[in-house]
Design a protein around this motif. Sequence first.
Motif, PDB file in Angstrom:
ATOM      1  N   PHE A 154       0.843  -1.188   0.000  1.00 34.76           N
ATOM      2  CA  PHE A 154       0.000   0.000   0.000  1.00 34.76           C
ATOM      3  C   PHE A 154       0.879   1.240   0.000  1.00 34.76           C
ATOM      4  O   PHE A 154       1.947   1.257   0.629  1.00 34.76           O
ATOM      5  CB  PHE A 154      -0.901   0.042   1.245  1.00 34.76           C
ATOM      6  N   ALA A 155       0.423   2.277  -0.675  1.00 33.65           N
ATOM      7  CA  ALA A 155       1.096   3.572  -0.583  1.00 33.65           C
ATOM      8  C   ALA A 155       0.721   4.219   0.743  1.00 33.65           C
ATOM      9  O   ALA A 155      -0.252   3.823   1.400  1.00 33.65           O
ATOM     10  CB  ALA A 155       0.657   4.464  -1.749  1.00 33.65           C
ATOM     11  N   ALA A 156       1.501   5.210   1.153  1.00 32.40           N
ATOM     12  CA  ALA A 156       1.159   5.956   2.368  1.00 32.40           C
ATOM     13  C   ALA A 156      -0.204   6.612   2.159  1.00 32.40           C
ATOM     14  O   ALA A 156      -0.520   7.094   1.068  1.00 32.40           O
ATOM     15  CB  ALA A 156       2.220   7.003   2.653  1.00 32.40           C
ATOM     16  N   ARG A 157      -0.997   6.629   3.207  1.00 27.09           N
ATOM     17  CA  ARG A 157      -2.346   7.196   3.069  1.00 27.09           C
ATOM     18  C   ARG A 157      -2.764   7.885   4.356  1.00 27.09           C
ATOM     19  O   ARG A 157      -2.543   7.360   5.447  1.00 27.09           O
ATOM     20  CB  ARG A 157      -3.356   6.108   2.709  1.00 27.09           C
ATOM     21  N   ARG A 158      -3.372   9.052   4.187  1.00 23.61           N
ATOM     22  CA  ARG A 158      -3.895   9.789   5.325  1.00 23.61           C
ATOM     23  C   ARG A 158      -5.406   9.634   5.380  1.00 23.61           C
ATOM     24  O   ARG A 158      -6.115   9.947   4.424  1.00 23.61           O
ATOM     25  CB  ARG A 158      -3.521  11.270   5.223  1.00 23.61           C
ATOM     26  N   TYR A 159      -5.877   9.126   6.499  1.00 21.94           N
ATOM     27  CA  TYR A 159      -7.309   9.010   6.734  1.00 21.94           C
ATOM     28  C   TYR A 159      -7.751  10.197   7.584  1.00 21.94           C
ATOM     29  O   TYR A 159      -6.948  11.057   7.941  1.00 21.94           O
ATOM     30  CB  TYR A 159      -7.623   7.699   7.469  1.00 21.94           C
ATOM     31  N   SER A 160      -9.009  10.211   7.931  1.00 21.24           N
ATOM     32  CA  SER A 160      -9.515  11.242   8.821  1.00 21.24           C
ATOM     33  C   SER A 160      -9.109  10.913  10.254  1.00 21.24           C
ATOM     34  O   SER A 160      -9.669  10.024  10.884  1.00 21.24           O
ATOM     35  CB  SER A 160     -11.050  11.324   8.724  1.00 21.24           C
ATOM     36  N   GLY A 161      -8.095  11.593  10.746  1.00 21.64           N
ATOM     37  CA  GLY A 161      -7.676  11.386  12.128  1.00 21.64           C
ATOM     38  C   GLY A 161      -6.435  10.541  12.311  1.00 21.64           C
ATOM     39  O   GLY A 161      -5.901  10.473  13.411  1.00 21.64           O
ATOM     40  N   PHE A 162      -5.955   9.882  11.258  1.00 22.58           N
ATOM     41  CA  PHE A 162      -4.733   9.094  11.397  1.00 22.58           C
ATOM     42  C   PHE A 162      -4.074   8.900  10.034  1.00 22.58           C
ATOM     43  O   PHE A 162      -4.638   9.217   8.991  1.00 22.58           O
ATOM     44  CB  PHE A 162      -5.001   7.742  12.070  1.00 22.58           C
TER      45      PHE A 162
END
Length: 212
Positions: free
Chosen positions: A133-141
């Motif tokens: 997986f590529a780096a990913r920003r979710y809502s809150g983390f």
Amino acid sequence: MKKLLQKLPSAGAGPLRIRKILEWGCACGLLLTIVLTAAAVRYQTVCARVCGDTLRLHILANSDTVEDQLLKLQVRDAVLEQVTAATQYAETKQQAVQTLRTAMPDLQRTAQRTLRHAGSSQQVQCRLEEIPFAARRYSGFWLPAGTYTALRIELGSAQGHNWFCVLYPALCVGSSEARYADTEENALVFGGYQVRFALLDTARSVWQKITD
């Protein structure tokens, strides 16, 4: 006159001072290199632990048509409800994975039944696998790039946009209080991660001596 001569610097004082400054500068540069290398290694180590302690969900739609994307969301809702019930008592990622292996036939039947009720003839494939997986920003983390264990659900030809989230810890599907057991992993994922070493304090001390 004798006292005056004693106060004058010797001929070798200048070069000697320059040599000491160069030696301190080289020592400081070497120490800084060590600190930065150790920090980078430490950061990569924590990233690897996050990848190893995380179980993700990856649902791939048949295509990018509106119909297929809506089907993907219907399957997501049906599967998440079942997965949450199956993994809510897992205390480690390994326990969550084992629970999913046991529940896999039921999960596939749930996804297939959801498609049938929606009038779709698409086939479903469910499996656990290691996926980059590529780096990913979710809502809150935030999750670093790397290879993660994931529950992969393919709908039809699985050529459409996907949906993915985190099953363990239950960051997307469970309580907002879900966290990793390790403090450094939490700091990296949720923010506030800092690499602190005793070497850094030593480097500051050396630099202070040079500037003084």
